[in-house]
Design a protein around this motif. Structure first.
Motif, PDB file in Angstrom:
ATOM      1  N   ASN A 157       1.144  -1.652   5.943  1.00  0.00           N
ATOM      2  CA  ASN A 157       1.650  -1.205   7.244  1.00  0.00           C
ATOM      3  C   ASN A 157       3.132  -0.903   7.093  1.00  0.00           C
ATOM      4  O   ASN A 157       3.964  -1.810   7.052  1.00  0.00           O
ATOM      5  CB  ASN A 157       1.417  -2.279   8.304  1.00  0.00           C
ATOM      6  CG  ASN A 157       1.799  -1.814   9.706  1.00  0.00           C
ATOM      7  OD1 ASN A 157       2.880  -1.279   9.924  1.00  0.00           O
ATOM      8  ND2 ASN A 157       0.910  -2.026  10.669  1.00  0.00           N
ATOM      9  N   HIS A 158       3.456   0.383   6.992  1.00  0.00           N
ATOM     10  CA  HIS A 158       4.823   0.809   6.696  1.00  0.00           C
ATOM     11  C   HIS A 158       5.811   0.329   7.753  1.00  0.00           C
ATOM     12  O   HIS A 158       6.882  -0.213   7.424  1.00  0.00           O
ATOM     13  CB  HIS A 158       4.858   2.335   6.593  1.00  0.00           C
ATOM     14  CG  HIS A 158       6.117   2.885   6.010  1.00  0.00           C
ATOM     15  ND1 HIS A 158       7.262   3.061   6.748  1.00  0.00           N
ATOM     16  CD2 HIS A 158       6.410   3.285   4.748  1.00  0.00           C
ATOM     17  CE1 HIS A 158       8.205   3.553   5.972  1.00  0.00           C
ATOM     18  NE2 HIS A 158       7.727   3.701   4.754  1.00  0.00           N
ATOM     19  N   HIS A 214       2.987   7.851   3.148  1.00  0.00           N
ATOM     20  CA  HIS A 214       4.175   7.735   3.993  1.00  0.00           C
ATOM     21  C   HIS A 214       5.170   6.894   3.207  1.00  0.00           C
ATOM     22  O   HIS A 214       4.873   5.756   2.841  1.00  0.00           O
ATOM     23  CB  HIS A 214       3.808   7.051   5.311  1.00  0.00           C
ATOM     24  CG  HIS A 214       4.971   6.843   6.238  1.00  0.00           C
ATOM     25  ND1 HIS A 214       4.904   5.992   7.324  1.00  0.00           N
ATOM     26  CD2 HIS A 214       6.231   7.368   6.254  1.00  0.00           C
ATOM     27  CE1 HIS A 214       6.062   6.003   7.960  1.00  0.00           C
ATOM     28  NE2 HIS A 214       6.882   6.828   7.332  1.00  0.00           N
ATOM     29  N   ALA A 215       6.349   7.457   2.914  1.00  0.00           N
ATOM     30  CA  ALA A 215       7.326   6.746   2.095  1.00  0.00           C
ATOM     31  C   ALA A 215       8.708   6.852   2.710  1.00  0.00           C
ATOM     32  O   ALA A 215       9.049   7.848   3.357  1.00  0.00           O
ATOM     33  CB  ALA A 215       7.354   7.304   0.671  1.00  0.00           C
ATOM     34  N   GLN A 239       3.272   3.682   1.589  1.00  0.00           N
ATOM     35  CA  GLN A 239       1.950   3.370   2.141  1.00  0.00           C
ATOM     36  C   GLN A 239       1.009   4.555   1.991  1.00  0.00           C
ATOM     37  O   GLN A 239       1.350   5.683   2.352  1.00  0.00           O
ATOM     38  CB  GLN A 239       2.051   3.004   3.629  1.00  0.00           C
ATOM     39  CG  GLN A 239       0.699   2.677   4.264  1.00  0.00           C
ATOM     40  CD  GLN A 239       0.754   2.553   5.778  1.00  0.00           C
ATOM     41  OE1 GLN A 239       1.826   2.503   6.359  1.00  0.00           O
ATOM     42  NE2 GLN A 239      -0.405   2.518   6.411  1.00  0.00           N
ATOM     43  N   TYR A 240      -0.177   4.299   1.462  1.00  0.00           N
ATOM     44  CA  TYR A 240      -1.228   5.319   1.459  1.00  0.00           C
ATOM     45  C   TYR A 240      -1.640   5.634   2.891  1.00  0.00           C
ATOM     46  O   TYR A 240      -1.716   4.746   3.745  1.00  0.00           O
ATOM     47  CB  TYR A 240      -2.456   4.825   0.696  1.00  0.00           C
ATOM     48  CG  TYR A 240      -2.387   5.021  -0.798  1.00  0.00           C
ATOM     49  CD1 TYR A 240      -2.506   6.288  -1.352  1.00  0.00           C
ATOM     50  CD2 TYR A 240      -2.210   3.935  -1.651  1.00  0.00           C
ATOM     51  CE1 TYR A 240      -2.448   6.478  -2.723  1.00  0.00           C
ATOM     52  CE2 TYR A 240      -2.149   4.114  -3.026  1.00  0.00           C
ATOM     53  CZ  TYR A 240      -2.272   5.387  -3.555  1.00  0.00           C
ATOM     54  OH  TYR A 240      -2.210   5.577  -4.913  1.00  0.00           O
ATOM     55  N   ARG A 255      -6.267   6.392   2.235  1.00  0.00           N
ATOM     56  CA  ARG A 255      -7.129   5.356   1.680  1.00  0.00           C
ATOM     57  C   ARG A 255      -6.510   4.001   1.985  1.00  0.00           C
ATOM     58  O   ARG A 255      -5.315   3.896   2.271  1.00  0.00           O
ATOM     59  CB  ARG A 255      -7.319   5.519   0.164  1.00  0.00           C
ATOM     60  CG  ARG A 255      -6.031   5.445  -0.626  1.00  0.00           C
ATOM     61  CD  ARG A 255      -6.243   5.697  -2.119  1.00  0.00           C
ATOM     62  NE  ARG A 255      -6.955   4.619  -2.781  1.00  0.00           N
ATOM     63  CZ  ARG A 255      -6.368   3.545  -3.297  1.00  0.00           C
ATOM     64  NH1 ARG A 255      -5.054   3.388  -3.211  1.00  0.00           N
ATOM     65  NH2 ARG A 255      -7.080   2.621  -3.894  1.00  0.00           N
ATOM     66  N   THR A 256      -7.324   2.965   1.927  1.00  0.00           N
ATOM     67  CA  THR A 256      -6.833   1.613   2.151  1.00  0.00           C
ATOM     68  C   THR A 256      -6.287   1.057   0.842  1.00  0.00           C
ATOM     69  O   THR A 256      -7.014   1.001  -0.156  1.00  0.00           O
ATOM     70  CB  THR A 256      -7.956   0.698   2.660  1.00  0.00           C
ATOM     71  OG1 THR A 256      -8.461   1.224   3.890  1.00  0.00           O
ATOM     72  CG2 THR A 256      -7.441  -0.715   2.892  1.00  0.00           C
ATOM     73  N   PRO A 257      -5.007   0.670   0.791  1.00  0.00           N
ATOM     74  CA  PRO A 257      -4.446   0.155  -0.460  1.00  0.00           C
ATOM     75  C   PRO A 257      -5.108  -1.160  -0.861  1.00  0.00           C
ATOM     76  O   PRO A 257      -5.434  -1.991  -0.014  1.00  0.00           O
ATOM     77  CB  PRO A 257      -2.965  -0.038  -0.133  1.00  0.00           C
ATOM     78  CG  PRO A 257      -2.912  -0.181   1.353  1.00  0.00           C
ATOM     79  CD  PRO A 257      -4.018   0.670   1.884  1.00  0.00           C
TER      80      PRO A 257
END
Length: 312
Positions: A17-18, A57-58, A74-75, A78-80
């Motif tokens: 969660n970014h 998202h970075a 954060q991807y 897909r779920t990291p």
């Protein structure tokens, strides 16, 4: 011309969660300056993302007291994944990020008062005070004494000053960290069961620890901001370590890479190739229909190499 390394630009950290993660790093570690933030596709990291471009998202955030930043990653498609098993000290990869601190005791009191998990306040083999904290997402940060401050904002900690890396063979690892990245000064090199590591996962084992820094002060561009850095190589001697990113992608949960700010990339590429560490990713290629590399605000020439155990 030869390569010039200005310092550690950032440590990458994969999160689920970014927004939540950055809020925590801003509040408790002072990473409140946004250098870039965007949602784009990571197209060039195919060797580490299952052979497919991945939406992410970075953001790169800095602490103005000086030191490297955090790239919070954060991807989105897909779920990291979490590690297959609990990460133990000495497992291959980045175990902890080192955070510079002007007053270790005051920082310890702060984290303890906030209910953040902390190890005991102890001393490293060179006699300097330090301790570890664990963030809500399971990542460890070493808080260590470093008096230099670029801009005094009265924060209890400054930026990133290095990493703790698990390796299989310290002598082989020196061919990269000493001979290419320039960590040519040994602060300590000792083998024991260490009291200051005992509270970490796997920390009661028998280790060889080598702490490295530079004999020369980095110069040029952002070097005064990044400042001096250190690398601690940890080799476990009484068990068979795991690879932290085994069966996972770059960008999954945990510390994903160590990034340096530098000049003369082509010279670095030749040196790395000659010394057995060829680039595995190089953004200086024709990649899209326009014939250039485009990753939004994060655009730039970057390359990746692996250490002998696959750490980026």
């Amino acid at each position: 011309m030869s390569k010039i390394i200005y310092g550690i630009q950032q440590v990458g950290i994969g999160v689920a969660n970014h927004t939540q993660a950055w809020k925590w790093y801003m509040e408790h570690l002072g990473f409140d300056i946004r250098i870039f933030e965007d949602n784009t596709i990571a197209e060039l990291m195919l060797p580490y993302t299952g052979g497919q471009p991945q939406q992410r998202h970075a953001a790169l955030a800095l602490n103005m007291q000086g030191g490297g930043g955090l790239e919070i990653w954060q991807y989105k498609g897909r779920t990291p994944l979490m590690p297959e098993s609990q990460v133990l000290l000495g497992d291959y990869g980045i175990f902890a990020a080192k955070v510079k601190c002007p007053n270790v005791k005051k920082a310890y009191d702060y984290f303890e008062s906030k209910g953040i998990p902390v190890s005991q306040l102890s001393v490293r083999p060179n006699g300097e005070e330090h301790f570890f904290i664990k963030d809500p997402f399971g990542n460890f940060f070493e808080i260590y004494n470093h008096g230099y401050i670029f801009k005094d904002e009265k924060k209890h900690v400054s930026g990133v000053g290095g990493v703790v890396i698990g390796v299989s063979d310290i002598e082989k690892s020196l061919k990269l960290y000493r001979d290419i990245l320039g960590y040519d000064t040994i602060i300590y090199d000792t083998t024991a069961v260490f009291e200051d590591l005992a509270e970490l996962p796997g920390g009661k084992g028998n280790f060889r620890r080598m702490l490295l820094t530079h004999s020369q002060t980095p110069k040029g561009s952002f070097s005064k901001f990044f400042g001096q850095s250190e690398i601690e190589l940890v080799q476990v001697l009484d068990r068979e370590p795991n690879k932290i990113f085994k069966n996972r992608y770059w960008g999954d949960l945990g510390f994903i890479h160590l990034c340096y700010d530098m000049k003369n990339m082509n010279d670095l590429e030749k040196e790395c190739t000659d010394k057995g560490f060829p680039f595995t990713v190089n953004s200086n290629v024709k990649h899209n229909k326009k014939g250039n590399f485009d990753m939004g605000e994060a655009a730039g020439h970057f390359s990746y190499i692996e250490d002998p155990d696959g750490t980026l």
